[in-house]
Design an enzyme around this catalytic site. Sequence first.
Site, mmCIF file in Angstrom:
data_model
loop_
_atom_site.group_PDB
_atom_site.id
_atom_site.type_symbol
_atom_site.label_atom_id
_atom_site.label_comp_id
_atom_site.label_asym_id
_atom_site.label_seq_id
_atom_site.Cartn_x
_atom_site.Cartn_y
_atom_site.Cartn_z
ATOM 1 N N GLY A 1 2.267 10.021 5.951
ATOM 2 C CA GLY A 1 2.295 11.281 5.580
ATOM 3 C C GLY A 1 1.369 12.230 6.536
ATOM 4 O O GLY A 1 0.439 11.631 7.274
ATOM 5 N N GLN B 1 -3.558 19.467 9.796
ATOM 6 C CA GLN B 1 -3.755 18.266 10.527
ATOM 7 C C GLN B 1 -3.574 18.411 12.105
ATOM 8 O O GLN B 1 -4.164 17.938 12.737
ATOM 9 C CB GLN B 1 -3.641 16.973 10.045
ATOM 10 C CG GLN B 1 -4.018 16.589 8.535
ATOM 11 C CD GLN B 1 -3.463 15.157 8.066
ATOM 12 O OE1 GLN B 1 -2.261 15.196 7.662
ATOM 13 N NE2 GLN B 1 -4.162 14.163 8.334
ATOM 14 N N CYS C 1 -6.448 8.206 6.091
ATOM 15 C CA CYS C 1 -6.087 9.660 6.673
ATOM 16 C C CYS C 1 -6.187 9.541 7.990
ATOM 17 O O CYS C 1 -7.000 9.104 8.681
ATOM 18 C CB CYS C 1 -6.957 10.583 5.948
ATOM 19 S SG CYS C 1 -6.631 12.396 6.428
ATOM 20 N N LEU C 2 -4.995 10.122 8.503
ATOM 21 C CA LEU C 2 -5.097 10.283 10.152
ATOM 22 C C LEU C 2 -6.014 11.025 10.801
ATOM 23 O O LEU C 2 -6.493 10.713 11.895
ATOM 24 C CB LEU C 2 -3.757 10.596 10.662
ATOM 25 C CG LEU C 2 -2.387 9.625 10.264
ATOM 26 C CD1 LEU C 2 -1.178 10.368 10.770
ATOM 27 C CD2 LEU C 2 -2.644 8.386 10.909
ATOM 28 N N HIS D 1 -2.039 13.623 -1.685
ATOM 29 C CA HIS D 1 -3.184 13.495 -0.801
ATOM 30 C C HIS D 1 -2.728 14.756 0.234
ATOM 31 O O HIS D 1 -3.643 15.513 0.728
ATOM 32 C CB HIS D 1 -2.743 12.006 -0.204
ATOM 33 C CG HIS D 1 -3.510 11.912 1.067
ATOM 34 N ND1 HIS D 1 -4.717 10.968 1.536
ATOM 35 C CD2 HIS D 1 -3.656 12.436 2.287
ATOM 36 C CE1 HIS D 1 -5.290 11.073 2.623
ATOM 37 N NE2 HIS D 1 -4.506 12.018 3.205
ATOM 38 N N GLU D 2 -1.392 14.823 0.629
ATOM 39 C CA GLU D 2 -0.850 15.762 1.464
ATOM 40 C C GLU D 2 -0.944 17.046 1.073
ATOM 41 O O GLU D 2 -1.169 17.931 1.884
ATOM 42 C CB GLU D 2 0.679 15.533 1.990
ATOM 43 C CG GLU D 2 0.644 14.024 2.592
ATOM 44 C CD GLU D 2 -0.146 13.775 3.884
ATOM 45 O OE1 GLU D 2 -0.793 14.477 4.530
ATOM 46 O OE2 GLU D 2 -0.418 12.481 4.155
ATOM 47 N N HIS E 1 -4.529 18.352 1.628
ATOM 48 C CA HIS E 1 -4.834 19.167 2.753
ATOM 49 C C HIS E 1 -4.313 20.557 2.875
ATOM 50 O O HIS E 1 -5.233 21.237 3.507
ATOM 51 C CB HIS E 1 -3.683 18.296 3.906
ATOM 52 C CG HIS E 1 -4.461 17.191 4.601
ATOM 53 N ND1 HIS E 1 -5.732 16.987 4.868
ATOM 54 C CD2 HIS E 1 -3.991 15.562 4.185
ATOM 55 C CE1 HIS E 1 -5.849 15.591 5.315
ATOM 56 N NE2 HIS E 1 -4.938 14.768 5.123
#
Length: 172
Positions: free
Chosen positions: A46, A51, A95-96, A137-138, A141
């Site tokens: 994701g 990000q 998380c990236l 989660h996304e 963000h």
Amino acid sequence: MAKRPILILPDPVLRRVAEPINAVDARIRTLAEDMLETMYDAPGIGLAAPQIGVLERLIVLDVATDEEKTPAPMVFVNPEIIARSDEMSVYEEGCLSIPEFTSDVERPARVTVRSLDKDGAEQIVEAEGLLATCLQHEIDHLNGVLFIDHLSRLKRERVVKKFTKQAKLGAA
Ligand SMILES: [Zn+2]
């Protein structure tokens, strides 16, 4: 398509609230394609626009779990959680933007998400399991919220401290 650099904690852009998208046009479709390429390359399941430094309400994900790992890209424009279950579930999240750190997070087990798809049509997705966790989660963000915000203060501060130190070392 083009791969974009991913912002890493403690980049302040990750803490800002993203703006709604007014029109799902070619620019947004290109942005979604770039995000998918960036996500697959990382690799991740994701990615949210903030990000990669774009403060717009767009997320992409792919939680395809079939044996052949057939790509199943999903694009959500202006996603909004319109219902959540009382029942909770726990997943180990990563998380990236917070590389090499994972932790269990408890969230509602099922959510209903309303958004626009990549063609601008309304889509309602009833999600459970990994998809439900990933969507929450996304969407977090887009509101400047990271998964470490769901951990204890002590644990969160430890992670932020470590990444702040690393960023300083990297910049030196
Ligand atoms: Zn993330």
